[in-house]
Design a protein around this motif. Structure first.
Motif, PDB file in Angstrom:
ATOM      1  N   SER A  86       0.789  -1.131  -0.194  1.00  0.00           N
ATOM      2  CA  SER A  86      -0.197   0.028   0.119  1.00  0.00           C
ATOM      3  C   SER A  86       0.813   1.311   0.018  1.00  0.00           C
ATOM      4  O   SER A  86       1.710   1.478   0.948  1.00  0.00           O
ATOM      5  CB  SER A  86      -0.810   0.003   1.115  1.00  0.00           C
ATOM      6  OG  SER A  86      -1.514   1.109   1.440  1.00  0.00           O
ATOM      7  N   ARG A 158      -8.069   0.583   5.522  1.00  0.00           N
ATOM      8  CA  ARG A 158      -7.095   0.280   4.418  1.00  0.00           C
ATOM      9  C   ARG A 158      -5.834  -0.500   5.282  1.00  0.00           C
ATOM     10  O   ARG A 158      -5.365  -0.083   6.257  1.00  0.00           O
ATOM     11  CB  ARG A 158      -6.446   1.528   4.023  1.00  0.00           C
ATOM     12  CG  ARG A 158      -7.415   2.261   3.239  1.00  0.00           C
ATOM     13  CD  ARG A 158      -6.932   3.685   2.844  1.00  0.00           C
ATOM     14  NE  ARG A 158      -7.471   4.700   1.933  1.00  0.00           N
ATOM     15  CZ  ARG A 158      -8.855   4.734   1.459  1.00  0.00           C
ATOM     16  NH1 ARG A 158      -9.541   3.620   1.895  1.00  0.00           N
ATOM     17  NH2 ARG A 158      -9.186   5.560   0.634  1.00  0.00           N
ATOM     18  N   GLY A 162      -2.411  -3.711   0.960  1.00  0.00           N
ATOM     19  CA  GLY A 162      -3.160  -3.177  -0.070  1.00  0.00           C
ATOM     20  C   GLY A 162      -4.439  -3.592  -0.140  1.00  0.00           C
ATOM     21  O   GLY A 162      -5.354  -3.086  -1.034  1.00  0.00           O
ATOM     22  N   ARG A 164      -8.562  -3.625   1.641  1.00  0.00           N
ATOM     23  CA  ARG A 164      -9.439  -2.910   2.236  1.00  0.00           C
ATOM     24  C   ARG A 164     -10.474  -3.423   3.120  1.00  0.00           C
ATOM     25  O   ARG A 164     -11.154  -4.350   2.305  1.00  0.00           O
ATOM     26  CB  ARG A 164     -10.031  -1.506   1.460  1.00  0.00           C
ATOM     27  CG  ARG A 164     -10.804  -0.768   2.165  1.00  0.00           C
ATOM     28  CD  ARG A 164     -11.039   0.364   1.418  1.00  0.00           C
ATOM     29  NE  ARG A 164     -11.733   1.529   2.215  1.00  0.00           N
ATOM     30  CZ  ARG A 164     -12.068   2.527   1.871  1.00  0.00           C
ATOM     31  NH1 ARG A 164     -11.827   2.945   0.511  1.00  0.00           N
ATOM     32  NH2 ARG A 164     -12.529   3.426   2.714  1.00  0.00           N
TER      33      ARG A 164
END
Length: 181
Positions: A86, A158, A162, A164
């Motif tokens: 992320s 988040r 990466g 959610r």
């Protein structure tokens, strides 16, 4: 995506660390303790201060603890890079890492000695001597912004990998499911 995130983390940390070290060098060479410089109409004062403690000079008698805590944080961030995918998390962790390393450098290499060095602070808001808010430095700013960003990322679901977390639109209390974002 992992490589991009790790590169962003590294560049963010490096930028924070270099900016912190540059401002500390300029401050120690250009400011004199006890003679603050007023800028932005008094909103900000540049006041050279050497802090043996943490924010608001807390823990001044335990200076040796801060480098140990920092080493644990640096190790934790290093472990996080193994699953990091992320970019927003990379920025948050990079800010924390850059700030932690900036202040660690002071603790290790500044007077009065290794693991007891005093952190150079120079930014005071609304008053010249931290009357209204702690005197701080760029490393402290990086740490604070990075932690706030990390909290916001957590609160919005988040994940560092990466994905959610999303809440199902059912009446049941089933845990949220992971989706890639």
């Amino acid at each position: 995506m992992r490589r991009k995130a790790v590169v962003v983390l590294g560049l963010t940390a490096l930028f924070g660390l270099l900016l912190d070290q540059l401002t500390k060098e300029l401050s120690t060479n250009g400011l004199t303790e006890g003679h603050p410089v007023r800028i932005l109409g008094g909103l900000v004062h540049l006041s050279l201060l050497r802090n043996s403690g943490a924010a608001f000079s807390l823990g001044s008698g335990y200076t040796w603890v801060f480098p140990l805590v920092t080493l644990v944080v640096v190790g934790w961030i290093g472990a996080m890079t193994l699953r990091l995918r992320s970019v927003p998390w990379a920025v948050a962790l990079g800010l924390v890492l850059g700030g932690a390393l900036g202040n660690l450098g002071d603790r290790l290499f500044r007077a009065p000695g290794v693991f007891q060095g005093h952190v150079v602070d120079m930014i005071s808001l609304f008053g010249p001597y931290g009357e209204y808010f702690a005197v701080f430095n760029i490393a402290d700013s990086c740490l604070s912004v990075g932690v706030v960003l990390a909290v916001l990322l957590e609160l919005t679901g988040r994940q560092r990998d990466g994905t959610r977390l999303t809440k199902r639109a059912t009446a049941s209390d089933e845990p949220g499911e992971k989706t890639t974002a």
